[in-house]
Write an enzyme that holds these catalytic residues in place. Structure first.
Site, PDB file in Angstrom:
ATOM      1  N   GLU A 292      -3.485 -16.072  -2.202  1.00 50.65           N
ATOM      2  CA  GLU A 292      -4.913 -15.784  -1.948  1.00 50.65           C
ATOM      3  C   GLU A 292      -5.679 -16.455  -2.935  1.00 50.65           C
ATOM      4  O   GLU A 292      -6.846 -16.959  -2.970  1.00 50.65           O
ATOM      5  CB  GLU A 292      -5.248 -14.350  -1.853  1.00 50.65           C
ATOM      6  CG  GLU A 292      -6.387 -13.960  -1.330  1.00 50.65           C
ATOM      7  CD  GLU A 292      -6.605 -12.185  -1.004  1.00 50.65           C
ATOM      8  OE1 GLU A 292      -6.206 -11.539  -1.891  1.00 50.65           O
ATOM      9  OE2 GLU A 292      -6.630 -11.784  -0.027  1.00 50.65           O
TER      10      GLU A 292
ATOM     11  N   GLU B  96      -9.307  -1.003   7.464  1.00 49.76           N
ATOM     12  CA  GLU B  96      -8.001  -0.348   7.463  1.00 49.76           C
ATOM     13  C   GLU B  96      -8.086   1.087   6.479  1.00 49.76           C
ATOM     14  O   GLU B  96      -7.703   2.040   7.036  1.00 49.76           O
ATOM     15  CB  GLU B  96      -7.063  -1.277   6.990  1.00 49.76           C
ATOM     16  CG  GLU B  96      -6.684  -2.460   7.856  1.00 49.76           C
ATOM     17  CD  GLU B  96      -7.488  -3.544   7.547  1.00 49.76           C
ATOM     18  OE1 GLU B  96      -8.665  -3.414   6.852  1.00 49.76           O
ATOM     19  OE2 GLU B  96      -7.057  -4.709   7.581  1.00 49.76           O
TER      20      GLU B  96
ATOM     21  N   GLY C  96      -9.527  -7.933  -6.533  1.00 55.03           N
ATOM     22  CA  GLY C  96      -8.591  -7.098  -5.787  1.00 55.03           C
ATOM     23  C   GLY C  96      -7.317  -7.295  -6.437  1.00 55.03           C
ATOM     24  O   GLY C  96      -6.352  -6.465  -6.758  1.00 55.03           O
ATOM     25  N   ARG C  97      -6.816  -8.540  -6.286  1.00 56.32           N
ATOM     26  CA  ARG C  97      -5.385  -8.875  -6.397  1.00 56.32           C
ATOM     27  C   ARG C  97      -4.891  -8.920  -8.209  1.00 56.32           C
ATOM     28  O   ARG C  97      -3.759  -9.105  -8.495  1.00 56.32           O
ATOM     29  CB  ARG C  97      -4.857 -10.161  -5.777  1.00 56.32           C
ATOM     30  CG  ARG C  97      -5.998 -11.407  -6.182  1.00 56.32           C
ATOM     31  CD  ARG C  97      -5.436 -12.630  -5.259  1.00 56.32           C
ATOM     32  NE  ARG C  97      -6.607 -13.470  -5.425  1.00 56.32           N
ATOM     33  CZ  ARG C  97      -7.803 -13.911  -4.757  1.00 56.32           C
ATOM     34  NH1 ARG C  97      -8.248 -12.662  -4.222  1.00 56.32           N
ATOM     35  NH2 ARG C  97      -8.698 -14.674  -4.961  1.00 56.32           N
TER      36      ARG C  97
ATOM     37  N   LYS D 146     -11.394 -10.871  10.374  1.00 55.55           N
ATOM     38  CA  LYS D 146     -12.131  -9.314  10.129  1.00 55.55           C
ATOM     39  C   LYS D 146     -13.377  -9.329  10.972  1.00 55.55           C
ATOM     40  O   LYS D 146     -13.432  -8.379  11.765  1.00 55.55           O
ATOM     41  CB  LYS D 146     -12.626  -9.319   8.695  1.00 55.55           C
ATOM     42  CG  LYS D 146     -11.528  -8.761   7.877  1.00 55.55           C
ATOM     43  CD  LYS D 146     -12.315  -8.118   6.578  1.00 55.55           C
ATOM     44  CE  LYS D 146     -11.445  -8.328   5.368  1.00 55.55           C
ATOM     45  NZ  LYS D 146     -12.460  -8.267   4.069  1.00 55.55           N
TER      46      LYS D 146
ATOM     47  N   HIS E 114      23.410 -14.026   0.620  1.00 56.75           N
ATOM     48  CA  HIS E 114      24.216 -13.974   1.676  1.00 56.75           C
ATOM     49  C   HIS E 114      23.414 -14.304   3.105  1.00 56.75           C
ATOM     50  O   HIS E 114      23.885 -13.864   4.046  1.00 56.75           O
ATOM     51  CB  HIS E 114      24.896 -12.633   1.643  1.00 56.75           C
ATOM     52  CG  HIS E 114      25.625 -12.165   0.769  1.00 56.75           C
ATOM     53  ND1 HIS E 114      27.234 -12.418   0.909  1.00 56.75           N
ATOM     54  CD2 HIS E 114      25.443 -11.922  -0.795  1.00 56.75           C
ATOM     55  CE1 HIS E 114      27.616 -12.207  -0.303  1.00 56.75           C
ATOM     56  NE2 HIS E 114      26.670 -11.883  -1.437  1.00 56.75           N
TER      57      HIS E 114
ATOM     58  N   LYS F 297     -12.037  -1.076  -3.509  1.00 50.87           N
ATOM     59  CA  LYS F 297     -13.186  -1.576  -4.351  1.00 50.87           C
ATOM     60  C   LYS F 297     -14.340  -1.362  -3.586  1.00 50.87           C
ATOM     61  O   LYS F 297     -15.317  -0.907  -4.338  1.00 50.87           O
ATOM     62  CB  LYS F 297     -12.720  -2.865  -4.576  1.00 50.87           C
ATOM     63  CG  LYS F 297     -13.806  -3.587  -5.594  1.00 50.87           C
ATOM     64  CD  LYS F 297     -13.159  -4.978  -5.850  1.00 50.87           C
ATOM     65  CE  LYS F 297     -14.426  -5.818  -6.529  1.00 50.87           C
ATOM     66  NZ  LYS F 297     -14.076  -7.002  -7.060  1.00 50.87           N
TER      67      LYS F 297
HETATM   68  C1  G6Q Z   1      -7.883  -9.002  -3.256  1.00 49.45           C
HETATM   69  C2  G6Q Z   1      -8.574  -9.230  -1.970  1.00 49.45           C
HETATM   70  C3  G6Q Z   1      -8.170  -8.159  -1.006  1.00 49.45           C
HETATM   71  C4  G6Q Z   1      -8.637  -6.692  -1.121  1.00 49.45           C
HETATM   72  C5  G6Q Z   1      -8.520  -5.757   0.106  1.00 49.45           C
HETATM   73  C6  G6Q Z   1      -8.879  -4.487  -0.086  1.00 49.45           C
HETATM   74  O1  G6Q Z   1      -8.016 -10.024  -4.008  1.00 49.45           O
HETATM   75  O2  G6Q Z   1      -9.957  -9.121  -2.102  1.00 49.45           O
HETATM   76  O3  G6Q Z   1      -7.051  -8.159  -0.712  1.00 49.45           O
HETATM   77  O4  G6Q Z   1      -8.154  -6.132  -2.134  1.00 49.45           O
HETATM   78  O5  G6Q Z   1      -9.235  -6.288   1.039  1.00 49.45           O
HETATM   79  O6  G6Q Z   1     -10.404  -4.243  -0.536  1.00 49.45           O
HETATM   80  P1  G6Q Z   1     -11.019  -3.033  -1.230  1.00 49.45           P
HETATM   81  O7  G6Q Z   1     -10.364  -2.598  -2.229  1.00 49.45           O
HETATM   82  O8  G6Q Z   1     -12.271  -3.483  -1.143  1.00 49.45           O
HETATM   83  O9  G6Q Z   1     -10.711  -1.993   0.262  1.00 49.45           O
END
Ligand code: G6Q
Length: 548
Positions: free
Chosen positions: A358, A216, A272-273, A509, A389, A210
């Site tokens: 989250e 990463e 994001g989520r 971070k 199990h 996003k």
């Molecule tokens: C979700 C969070 C988080 C995000 C990641 C990746 O709700 O905001 O999990 O999706 O940190 O972020 P980017 O899509 O910006 O790389």
């Protein structure tokens, strides 16, 4: 709106639930079922192809009435309306929360800042569909003229967990001549293993981010570009044929070297989520095709509409959300186990962990004051029957109360002898065993030696929901995910937290950014951390030195 609400502990329903809970704790599901032969039918609701049997919960009619009152007193109805109307309910980030717009059918209208966003949503979906069709039918060629056979999604958190969960869940519907991989971890092993036997000439990378600033993802994307160029003769033009981006940040995408013509956008009102139905779902669409993707969106939308319009008493996400609050805050349950009896849903619990934890893992309410109850339970789980199990022992006989969500499908996608009958028998047996257990008398009557009797007693009274659907399809997956999204929303509304921010991920971070140069510096850095962190950094640097 929400600031005018009474604090949680002052709400009439909350106070009533406190004393009511004491009475309910003394009741056993055995008696509740014995006294009400229709309980199983009565406490079952159906919507959008999903059946929720919540009868094996430690609730009475009075409990449900009070929980529904709590939802009302917590302003759930206006808050649902505010979300669907594009109000900025994510107050700490001043953003609307409109994942529901991502699955709104063409011709509908959802307005943000005076603008109907539905046409834009469909414009992106159309571009995704055209692109997916080109890749799937071989029209889109790699740099050397070969067709694309491998797709690697690079993203993390919300830009990974949804896509990987959906790919695994809908594998049955996927294009089997193509390979799909997901790289999220900055641990180089993730990338190295994902591309190990892939031919770069046939591989397309989707860089999903996003913000397009995530360490990463950018680190993995850089490595992917180097990997690709090294294998394709080093011509930077190859990047345009092997990399596409999904992002809201065109500037950063261009700076990375991806042609913005190959970028699929979304908007700041998609968290994001909550983004698997946005362009972040491009890998899903490539795997299952645009039509199946549309039916997944339709499943989401049907559940969105159910959540928006159904009375709370019959509203699946509301009921599930309220039950989670009930155990979390009145029974001190710390967790919810999510137990899909469907191998394709193996990544569903991991997906749900982010969605729930989250969103509602917060310690303050919207106005910044300390929340007066425990917030999000810990979601965890594994597919059944495997879990039976291993950890089910604790659920059946441990000292902790673990409410369980069982998820199963009446028809299997892979009929094989009596496998499905056995699988389903286990779902039903588990919910029965948890609720009713086995009494001391029953154990004794089996001739169990006295010393063993306590070990073989199952107290029962362990609550569960069972969610049943006809088959695992793109549409039923959509409905299921939306069910949990809105259950999480319901919980967050009762607690009065901002379910759409995630400040809690920031501190680590920032600290990592400080430590990276300390690990990489040639000269011994001056370390100003605590003694534990300093020692670990030195240990790592010394190990590095020994290798060079
Ligand atoms: C979700 C969070 C988080 C995000 C990641 C990746 O709700 O905001 O999990 O999706 O940190 O972020 P980017 O899509 O910006 O790389």
């Amino acid at each position: 709106m929400t600031t005018a609400l009474l604090p949680l502990s002052k709400r009439a329903a909350w106070k009533a639930l406190r004393s009511h809970a004491r009475r309910v704790k003394a009741l056993h599901l055995r008696d509740l079922f014995a006294k009400d032969p229709k309980r199983g039918d009565r406490l079952t609701v159906e919507a959008v192809g999903l059946t929720l049997d919540y009868s094996k919960n430690r609730v009475t009619d009075e409990t449900m009435k009070l929980l529904v009152s709590l939802a009302k007193e917590s302003g759930l109805r206006p808050r649902i309306n505010a979300m669907f109307q594009g109000k900025k309910i994510n107050v700490t980030e001043k953003r609307a929360v409109l994942h529901v717009a991502l699955r709104a059918p063409q011709g509908t209208s959802i307005v943000v800042d005076g603008k109907n966003v539905v046409p834009e949503v469909h414009a992106v979906l159309d571009r995704m569909a055209a692109f997916s069709n080109r890749v799937r039918n071989g029209g889109w060629k790699g740099h050397t003229g070969k067709r694309i056979r491998n797709v690697v999604n690079i993203g993390i958190g919300g830009s990974d967990l949804g896509p990987v969960m959906a790919y695994e869940a809908l594998r049955h519907y996927s294009e089997r001549s193509m390979t799909f991989r997901f790289v999220s971890n900055v641990d180089g092993t993730d990338f190295a293993e994902a591309v190990r036997e892939l031919d770069a000439a046939e591989t397309l990378f989707i860089v999903s981010s996003k913000t397009f600033t995530t360490l990463e993802t950018l680190t993995n994307a850089e490595s992917a570009r180097a990997w690709c160029l090294e294998r394709l003769g080093g011509d930077p033009k190859a990047v345009a044929r092997h990399f596409v981006a999904v992002s809201t940040n065109a500037g950063k995408v261009a700076a990375f070297g991806i042609d913005t013509a190959n970028m699929f956008g979304f908007w700041d009102w998609v968290g994001g989520r909550y983004s698997m139905t946005s362009a972040i779902g491009l890998s899903t669409m490539l795997a299952i095709g645009p039509e199946n993707f549309r039916s997944m969106l339709d499943g989401f939308h049907a559940m969105d509409e159910h959540f928006r319009t159904a009375p709370f008493e019959k509203n699946l996400p509301v009921l599930m959300g309220l039950l989670a609050v009930w155990y979390s805050d009145f029974f001190d349950a710390q967790t919810v186990a999510v137990l899909p009896y469907e191998q394709y849903l193996k990544r569903f619990p991991a997906y749900l962990q982010q969605l729930a934890m989250e969103s509602n893992g917060k310690h303050v309410t919207l106005d910044g004051t300390r929340v007066q109850a425990d917030t999000s339970p810990i979601y965890w789980g594994e597919p059944g029957t495997n879990g039976q199990h291993s950890f089910y022992q604790l659920i059946h006989q441990g000292t902790r109360l673990i409410p369980c969500d069982f998820i199963a499908f009446l028809e299997t996608l892979n009929p094989l002898g009596s496998h499905h009958d056995i699988l389903m028998a286990n779902v039903f047996a588990q919910t029965e065993a948890l609720a009713f257990g086995k009494t001391r008398d029953e154990v004794k009557a089996e001739g169990t030696p006295d010393g063993l009797v306590p070990h073989r007693v199952f107290e029962g009274n362990r609550p569960s929901n069972t969610i049943l659907a006809e088959r695992l399809t793109p549409a039923s997956l959509g409905a299921l995910v939306a069910l949990y999204e809105h259950s999480v929303f319901t919980q967050g509304t009762v607690w009065g937290v901002d379910s759409f921010d995630q400040w809690g991920v920031e501190l680590g971070k920032v600290l990592a950014q400080r430590i990276i140069p300390e690990l990489e510096a040639r000269e011994e850095p001056v370390l100003a951390h605590d003694s534990s962190t300093n020692a670990m950094i030195r240990r790592y640097r010394n190990a590095k030195k020994r290798r060079t």
